[in-house]
Each structure stands twice: as structure tokens, then as C-alpha cells.
Design an enzyme around this catalytic site. Structure first.
Site, PDB file in Angstrom:
ATOM      1  N   HIS A  82      49.972  62.271  49.828  1.00 61.28           N
ATOM      2  CA  HIS A  82      49.070  61.237  50.540  1.00 61.28           C
ATOM      3  C   HIS A  82      47.673  61.387  49.989  1.00 61.28           C
ATOM      4  CE1 HIS A  82      52.929  61.648  52.907  1.00 61.28           C
ATOM      5  NE2 HIS A  82      52.660  60.374  52.877  1.00 61.28           N
ATOM      6  N   GLU A 134      46.831  58.955  54.348  1.00 64.40           N
ATOM      7  CA  GLU A 134      46.317  58.499  53.200  1.00 64.40           C
ATOM      8  C   GLU A 134      44.874  57.950  53.295  1.00 64.40           C
ATOM      9  OE1 GLU A 134      47.069  54.780  50.222  1.00 64.40           O
ATOM     10  OE2 GLU A 134      48.768  55.719  50.766  1.00 64.40           O
TER      11      GLU A 134
END
Length: 321
Positions: A82, A134
Site C-alpha cells: 500500500h 495507501e
């Protein structure tokens, strides 16, 4: 596809499903690191958002930590698919950690876009979910330039310095339809809003949503194999409901399926999120077969062939060994 008048209980299995190239790369990176350097190998956050994958890697000697400061100085740490912010890279450097960056290349692309637009003094509207790793990593690239847009309701709260220098980016694992709707609302407020040079939502997220739309149209029930903290898996559940399924549920394992879900159902759709190993889907199919769902058909509206090389830090040591 055939009309919804089956003669036996059937299963429509979406393809593509399961592991995407970025997830495969990240998981293999941890496995290869364990083989190359030996246990323990530290991993910041879950390498991918799947309970089974994390447990399997823990059993092999991976140690998952929440923050880099938990890794003993001088040890090896793998950054998850991520992505992480520059501050995390700097902290790892200060602690003299050996890093293996398993960030998905498509996430890295969004990071690079954020840096480039911030360098040109654009305000950046980042469409995504608050608290997702993320989003935190991307926002960390240019915190003074990035505002999070988490859902349609947040659009009206946005304040920008110069509407003529405004661009949107997005988390890669969102619903395609939801993102299009959010961008449309943003452009109502900011008509000069600039689109990124390429679509941020990753090919795998899009492909899995295309496939689930097709099976949902023919299914009373759609089962999505994936973990609760997996954004792309949760989006598959939502898309299935939006495109024709009477019900859709997220399960980590076949044992999570409840018998009452199957009552009165003729057609079950099955798919899995981008961080789910195929063995978990196979177990779901075995469970369904025991309930008479023995006509299994694969539905493949999209072909998927993407592959990514392993992180360069790891490739270098593997070549030298």
C-alpha cells in the site's frame, strides 16, 4: 450469458479474481526475503489486506509491526504493497534499517503524480478513504497540497487556494463508479478541475469490478472472498448489490458462509479480492458443492496478464547469491 432459469443450482465464478500483480509481488517479496536472509523478517503493516496471507507469513517467520520504530535497529523491514510516506522512509534510514519496498508500482505512480503536481503548486484533491494506508502514504508525499475527499458528502467542505490550479488523484482500490460520481460532483464545484494524466484506479480493481458486475446480473447471491480491511474486496460487495444481486457477503473463509444465505437461491456468484489466494476460493466452491451447487461456470469478461518484477533491493541480493 444465459437467462436466470437454471435447471440445477449453479455457481458463476468471476475471472479475473484474487491476486493481482502488485499483491503477488509483495507476498513473494516477503517469502523470498525469508529464504534469502532467514527469519525474522519485519513487515510494516499488513503486507496485503488479507488475514490468511498474514497468518501464513507469520508462521514462516515474518513479524508484522504497526510502525517502523518497533523494528530493532539494523534489521530488515519490508514496506507493504500500500506504500508509505517519505517520513517513514526517513525514519527507517535513521534507524539504520535495511528496507525492501514492496509498494505496488501503480501506487508508486500515484505518489509520483502527487509530488509532480505539488511541485507545480497545484492543490490536490485525493479521493479515498480516511485512515487507509495507501491514502496516508500518498498524502505524506505533499501534506501541504493534498486534501482528502472521502465520499460525496465531503465535497462541499473543500477549500482551495486557486481553483485554476487544482487536480484530483485517487486511491487505487476504489469503486470505479463511485469515483466517477465523486469527480463529477467535484467538477460541478470546480469546473477547471484537472484530471490526472492516467486513471489512478488500478487495472486489477477495475477488472474485478467488471467481472463481478457480469455475474451479479445473473445471481441471487454473490459471495466475495476477502478480509474486512480490504478496500477493494468491500467495493466488490457493493458493486454486486448495485448490479443485480439480491444479497452479497464478504467472507474470509468458506466456514463463514451461513446456510440460510443459500435458502431459495439457484445461482451463486463467487469472486475474490485482489489480495486473496486462490485456495480460499476453492474451499468456497467445495462448501457450495456440498449444498448442491455442482454446476460451476467461469465468467471471464476481461483478460488479465499484468506482471511486476520483485523490488530491486531484493533482486540485487538474489542475483548475488
Amino acid at each position: 450469458m444465459e437467462p436466470k432459469t437454471p435447471t440445477s443450482r449453479r455457481v458463476l465464478v468471476a475471472k479475473p479474481r484474487g491476486y493481482c500483480a502488485g499483491v503477488d509481488r509483495a507476498v513473494v517479496a516477503v517469502e523470498k526475503a525469508l529464504e534469502q536472509y532467514g527469519a525474522p523478517i519485519y513487515v510494516r503493516k499488513q503486507i496485503v489486506h488479507n488475514t490468511h496471507v498474514v497468518k501464513t507469513l507469520e508462521a514462516r517467520g515474518a513479524i508484522f509491526v504497526e510502525e517502523t520504530e518497533e523494528v530493532p535497529e539494523g534489521e530488515i523491514v519490508v514496506f507493504s504493497a500500500h506504500g508509505v510516506s517519505p517520513a517513514v522512509h526517513e525514519e527507517a534510514k535513521n534507524r539504520q534499517l535495511r528496507t525492501i519496498d514492496a509498494t505496488c508500482p501503480l501506487v508508486t505512480k500515484v505518489h509520483n503524480e502527487a509530488k509532480r503536481f505539488a511541485g507545480q503548486d497545484y492543490d490536490i484533491l485525493l479521493i479515498g478513504h480516511e485512515g487507509h494506508e495507501e491514502v496516508e502514504g500518498t498524502a505524506g508525499e505533499a501534506p501541504d497540497h493534498i486534501q482528502l475527499v472521502d465520499g460525496l458528502d465531503s465535497v462541499d467542505q473543500i477549500q482551495v487556494k486557486d481553483p485554476s490550479r487544482l487536480v484530483w488523484l485517487s486511491q487505487t482500490t476504489l469503486s470505479v463508479d463511485e469515483t466517477v460520481e465523486t469527480v463529477a460532483r467535484l467538477k460541478e464545484r470546480f469546473p477547471t478541475l484537472l484530471d490526472p494524466p492516467s486513471d489512478d484506479i488500478c487495472y486489477a480493481t477495475q477488472n474485478r469490478q467488471v467481472a463481478v458486475k457480469e455475474i451479479a446480473a445473473e445471481s441471487q447471491l454473490v459471495i466475495v472472498v476477502g478480509s474486512e480491511n480490504s478496500s477493494n474486496s468491500k467495493r466488490l460487495v457493493e458493486v454486486a448489490k448495485d448490479y443485480g444481486a439480491d444479497a452479497s457477503y464478504l467472507v474470509d473463509y468458506a466456514s463463514d458462509i451461513r446456510d440460510e444465505w443459500l435458502e431459495g437461491v439457484e445461482t451463486v456468484g463467487v469472486t475474490s479480492g485482489a489480495s486473496v489466494p486462490e485456495e480460499l476460493v476453492e474451499e468456497v466452491l467445495v462448501r457450495l458443492a456440498k449444498h448442491g451447487f455442482d454446476d460451476v461456470r467461469e465468467v471471464q469478461p476481461v483478460d488479465e496478464r499484468m506482471r511486476f518484477a520483485l523490488p530491486h533491493e531484493l533482486r540485487k541480493d538474489l542475483r548475488a547469491s
